[in-house]
Design a protein around this motif. Structure first.
Motif, PDB file in Angstrom:
ATOM      1  N   MET A 106       5.780   9.589   1.334  1.00 36.52           N
ATOM      2  CA  MET A 106       7.146   9.852   0.875  1.00 36.52           C
ATOM      3  C   MET A 106       8.011   8.599   0.880  1.00 36.52           C
ATOM      4  O   MET A 106       9.019   8.531   0.175  1.00 36.52           O
ATOM      5  CB  MET A 106       7.789  10.923   1.773  1.00 36.52           C
ATOM      6  N   SER A 107       7.631   7.611   1.685  1.00 31.82           N
ATOM      7  CA  SER A 107       8.463   6.406   1.786  1.00 31.82           C
ATOM      8  C   SER A 107       7.619   5.245   2.292  1.00 31.82           C
ATOM      9  O   SER A 107       6.454   5.425   2.675  1.00 31.82           O
ATOM     10  CB  SER A 107       9.643   6.644   2.731  1.00 31.82           C
ATOM     11  N   ASP A 108       8.223   4.075   2.302  1.00 30.84           N
ATOM     12  CA  ASP A 108       7.577   2.863   2.807  1.00 30.84           C
ATOM     13  C   ASP A 108       8.164   2.532   4.182  1.00 30.84           C
ATOM     14  O   ASP A 108       9.275   2.002   4.275  1.00 30.84           O
ATOM     15  CB  ASP A 108       7.815   1.697   1.834  1.00 30.84           C
ATOM     16  N   PRO A 109       7.422   2.827   5.266  1.00 30.89           N
ATOM     17  CA  PRO A 109       7.961   2.580   6.604  1.00 30.89           C
ATOM     18  C   PRO A 109       8.078   1.100   6.954  1.00 30.89           C
ATOM     19  O   PRO A 109       8.680   0.753   7.972  1.00 30.89           O
ATOM     20  CB  PRO A 109       6.950   3.282   7.517  1.00 30.89           C
ATOM     21  N   CYS A 110       7.521   0.228   6.115  1.00 26.98           N
ATOM     22  CA  CYS A 110       7.561  -1.218   6.417  1.00 26.98           C
ATOM     23  C   CYS A 110       8.788  -1.903   5.835  1.00 26.98           C
ATOM     24  O   CYS A 110       9.083  -3.045   6.191  1.00 26.98           O
ATOM     25  CB  CYS A 110       6.310  -1.903   5.873  1.00 26.98           C
ATOM     26  N   SER A 111       9.475  -1.217   4.935  1.00 27.28           N
ATOM     27  CA  SER A 111      10.524  -1.891   4.166  1.00 27.28           C
ATOM     28  C   SER A 111      11.656  -2.429   5.035  1.00 27.28           C
ATOM     29  O   SER A 111      12.257  -3.448   4.705  1.00 27.28           O
ATOM     30  CB  SER A 111      11.095  -0.936   3.118  1.00 27.28           C
ATOM     31  N   ASP A 112      11.975  -1.753   6.151  1.00 28.92           N
ATOM     32  CA  ASP A 112      13.103  -2.178   6.979  1.00 28.92           C
ATOM     33  C   ASP A 112      12.681  -2.895   8.264  1.00 28.92           C
ATOM     34  O   ASP A 112      13.527  -3.171   9.118  1.00 28.92           O
ATOM     35  CB  ASP A 112      13.968  -0.961   7.352  1.00 28.92           C
ATOM     36  N   LEU A 113      11.387  -3.190   8.399  1.00 28.47           N
ATOM     37  CA  LEU A 113      10.912  -3.778   9.655  1.00 28.47           C
ATOM     38  C   LEU A 113      11.146  -5.280   9.737  1.00 28.47           C
ATOM     39  O   LEU A 113      11.139  -5.846  10.831  1.00 28.47           O
ATOM     40  CB  LEU A 113       9.417  -3.483   9.838  1.00 28.47           C
ATOM     41  N   GLY A 114      11.352  -5.932   8.590  1.00 25.52           N
ATOM     42  CA  GLY A 114      11.518  -7.382   8.594  1.00 25.52           C
ATOM     43  C   GLY A 114      12.670  -7.841   9.456  1.00 25.52           C
ATOM     44  O   GLY A 114      12.613  -8.891  10.108  1.00 25.52           O
ATOM     45  N   SER A 115      13.748  -7.036   9.503  1.00 26.67           N
ATOM     46  CA  SER A 115      14.945  -7.445  10.248  1.00 26.67           C
ATOM     47  C   SER A 115      14.751  -7.404  11.755  1.00 26.67           C
ATOM     48  O   SER A 115      15.506  -8.042  12.495  1.00 26.67           O
ATOM     49  CB  SER A 115      16.131  -6.552   9.849  1.00 26.67           C
ATOM     50  N   ILE A 121       0.837  -1.209   0.000  1.00 22.71           N
ATOM     51  CA  ILE A 121       0.000   0.000   0.000  1.00 22.71           C
ATOM     52  C   ILE A 121       0.868   1.254   0.000  1.00 22.71           C
ATOM     53  O   ILE A 121       0.633   2.213  -0.758  1.00 22.71           O
ATOM     54  CB  ILE A 121      -0.936  -0.004   1.222  1.00 22.71           C
ATOM     55  N   PHE A 122       1.884   1.274   0.859  1.00 21.60           N
ATOM     56  CA  PHE A 122       2.768   2.438   0.919  1.00 21.60           C
ATOM     57  C   PHE A 122       3.517   2.636  -0.398  1.00 21.60           C
ATOM     58  O   PHE A 122       3.648   3.769  -0.889  1.00 21.60           O
ATOM     59  CB  PHE A 122       3.759   2.288   2.073  1.00 21.60           C
ATOM     60  N   ARG A 123       4.017   1.546  -0.998  1.00 19.82           N
ATOM     61  CA  ARG A 123       4.753   1.670  -2.250  1.00 19.82           C
ATOM     62  C   ARG A 123       3.851   2.180  -3.378  1.00 19.82           C
ATOM     63  O   ARG A 123       4.299   2.896  -4.272  1.00 19.82           O
ATOM     64  CB  ARG A 123       5.366   0.315  -2.630  1.00 19.82           C
ATOM     65  N   TYR A 124       2.578   1.770  -3.309  1.00 21.03           N
ATOM     66  CA  TYR A 124       1.612   2.230  -4.303  1.00 21.03           C
ATOM     67  C   TYR A 124       1.404   3.738  -4.194  1.00 21.03           C
ATOM     68  O   TYR A 124       1.163   4.431  -5.195  1.00 21.03           O
ATOM     69  CB  TYR A 124       0.285   1.506  -4.089  1.00 21.03           C
ATOM     70  N   GLY A 125       1.490   4.273  -2.967  1.00 21.92           N
ATOM     71  CA  GLY A 125       1.231   5.699  -2.762  1.00 21.92           C
ATOM     72  C   GLY A 125       2.408   6.608  -3.020  1.00 21.92           C
ATOM     73  O   GLY A 125       2.239   7.840  -3.125  1.00 21.92           O
ATOM     74  N   ILE A 126       3.626   6.057  -3.144  1.00 19.57           N
ATOM     75  CA  ILE A 126       4.824   6.884  -3.336  1.00 19.57           C
ATOM     76  C   ILE A 126       4.802   7.649  -4.670  1.00 19.57           C
ATOM     77  O   ILE A 126       5.015   8.870  -4.694  1.00 19.57           O
ATOM     78  CB  ILE A 126       6.103   6.034  -3.206  1.00 19.57           C
ATOM     79  N   PRO A 127       4.532   6.991  -5.820  1.00 14.45           N
ATOM     80  CA  PRO A 127       4.572   7.725  -7.102  1.00 14.45           C
ATOM     81  C   PRO A 127       3.579   8.879  -7.175  1.00 14.45           C
ATOM     82  O   PRO A 127       3.834   9.877  -7.848  1.00 14.45           O
ATOM     83  CB  PRO A 127       4.233   6.644  -8.138  1.00 14.45           C
ATOM     84  N   SER A 128       2.443   8.749  -6.495  1.00 12.70           N
ATOM     85  CA  SER A 128       1.421   9.799  -6.560  1.00 12.70           C
ATOM     86  C   SER A 128       1.628  10.877  -5.505  1.00 12.70           C
ATOM     87  O   SER A 128       0.857  11.840  -5.440  1.00 12.70           O
ATOM     88  CB  SER A 128       0.028   9.180  -6.386  1.00 12.70           C
ATOM     89  N   GLY A 129       2.646  10.713  -4.664  1.00 14.45           N
ATOM     90  CA  GLY A 129       2.937  11.716  -3.650  1.00 14.45           C
ATOM     91  C   GLY A 129       2.107  11.605  -2.392  1.00 14.45           C
ATOM     92  O   GLY A 129       2.184  12.480  -1.514  1.00 14.45           O
TER      93      GLY A 129
END
Length: 284
Positions: free
Chosen positions: A39-48, A28-36
């Motif tokens: 600004m970023s995907d806060p989930c991308s680094d949570l897996g670690s 969902i966050f990645r889908y919203g980045i191109p349209s503004g």
């Protein structure tokens, strides 16, 4: 904020669900980045920093090369015919054990026509989504035998007669969850093979045949595609799946014909003391 929400899910012990939710939210966050919109995907680094998923345990299965021996042992078994039919039905239709155990006659459509169908309601499915099983002629033949054996239905007992595999005395009025597994153990084919393992056998054979689209196979196994943009349609690929199920049924027939060359001594289950209605249940 996202990490706190995911930790609450993890604290319930639902580790797999926590990882799935992270994946869905990330899309969902990645889908919203191109349209503004974001600004970023806060989930991308949570897996670690999340707890690791439990390792998937694959169910043991009867080796494909042992299918003729399996059918030879099944035909040599002198136990309950109801158990035999339940196991055959589960293998033929590629469903889960629970879906077989609670199958009801009201769920079947078009049995006298060219496109017989088993419509399993969402409430009985693991993923809570309706599942359609196109039935090959061999499945319809099994249904005819089951209908003939169902004495409860013949004498108007609606409580038990509604089920394909009714048994008096069990909590849910159907065969027990372990009945097919007990039969499989008695047959002695495969090292600790499980009934569920036949779904893997079917998937392997169908995929390796090169004849069928992988999506048809996954749909037949009621595997729901991952991701928020995935759409599950129970009727999807119904016509090609019908042809695929006929091919699978014919494949099993070929394996059973090959079993005639295998000699196995009759196998009888250990008899328990006969209780009330024991004589009546013996054929079930």
């Amino acid at each position: 904020m996202m990490l706190e929400a995911l930790q609450q899910i993890q604290d319930r012990g639902a580790l797999e669900m926590a990882h799935r939710v992270r994946g869905y939210c990330s899309e969902i966050f990645r889908y919203g980045i191109p349209s503004g919109r974001v600004m970023s995907d806060p989930c991308s680094d949570l897996g670690s920093v999340m707890r690791k998923r439990a390792r998937v345990k694959h169910r043991s299965k009867v080796p494909i090369t042992e299918l003729p021996r399996f059918f030879a042992a099944l035909n040599a078994d002198t136990g309950s015919r109801l158990s035999h039919l339940a196991l055959r039905w589960t293998i033929l239709t590629m469903v889960r054990t629970q879906e077989t155990r609670h199958a009801q006659w009201s769920e079947f459509e078009g049995l006298g026509g060219p496109k017989p169908l088993w419509r399993i309601p969402a409430a009985r499915m693991k993923m809570q989504l309706e599942h359609l099983v196109p039935l090959p002629p061999q499945a319809v033949e099994l249904l005819r035998e089951l209908k003939e054996l169902n004495v409860y239905g013949k004498f108007g007992n609606e409580r038990f007669g509604q089920y394909l595999f009714p048994v008096i005395g069990n909590n849910d009025d159907t065969i027990s969850s372990s009945r097919m597994l007990v039969l499989l153990r008695r047959l002695g084919v495969g090292d600790k093979a499980t009934v569920h393992g036949f779904r893997s056998v079917a998937s392997t054979i169908l995929n390796e045949s090169g004849r069928f689209n992988a999506d048809w196979i996954e749909m037949q196994l009621a595997h729901v595609p991952q991701g928020v943009r995935s759409v599950y349609n129970a009727a999807l690929y119904l016509d090609p799946r019908r042809k695929m199920m006929k091919w699978w049924a014919d494949y099993l027939d070929d394996a059973e014909r090959a079993s005639k060359a295998i000699v196995i001594e009759e196998v009888a289950p250990k008899k328990k003391p006969v209780e009330a209605l024991g004589w009546f249940q013996s054929s079930w």
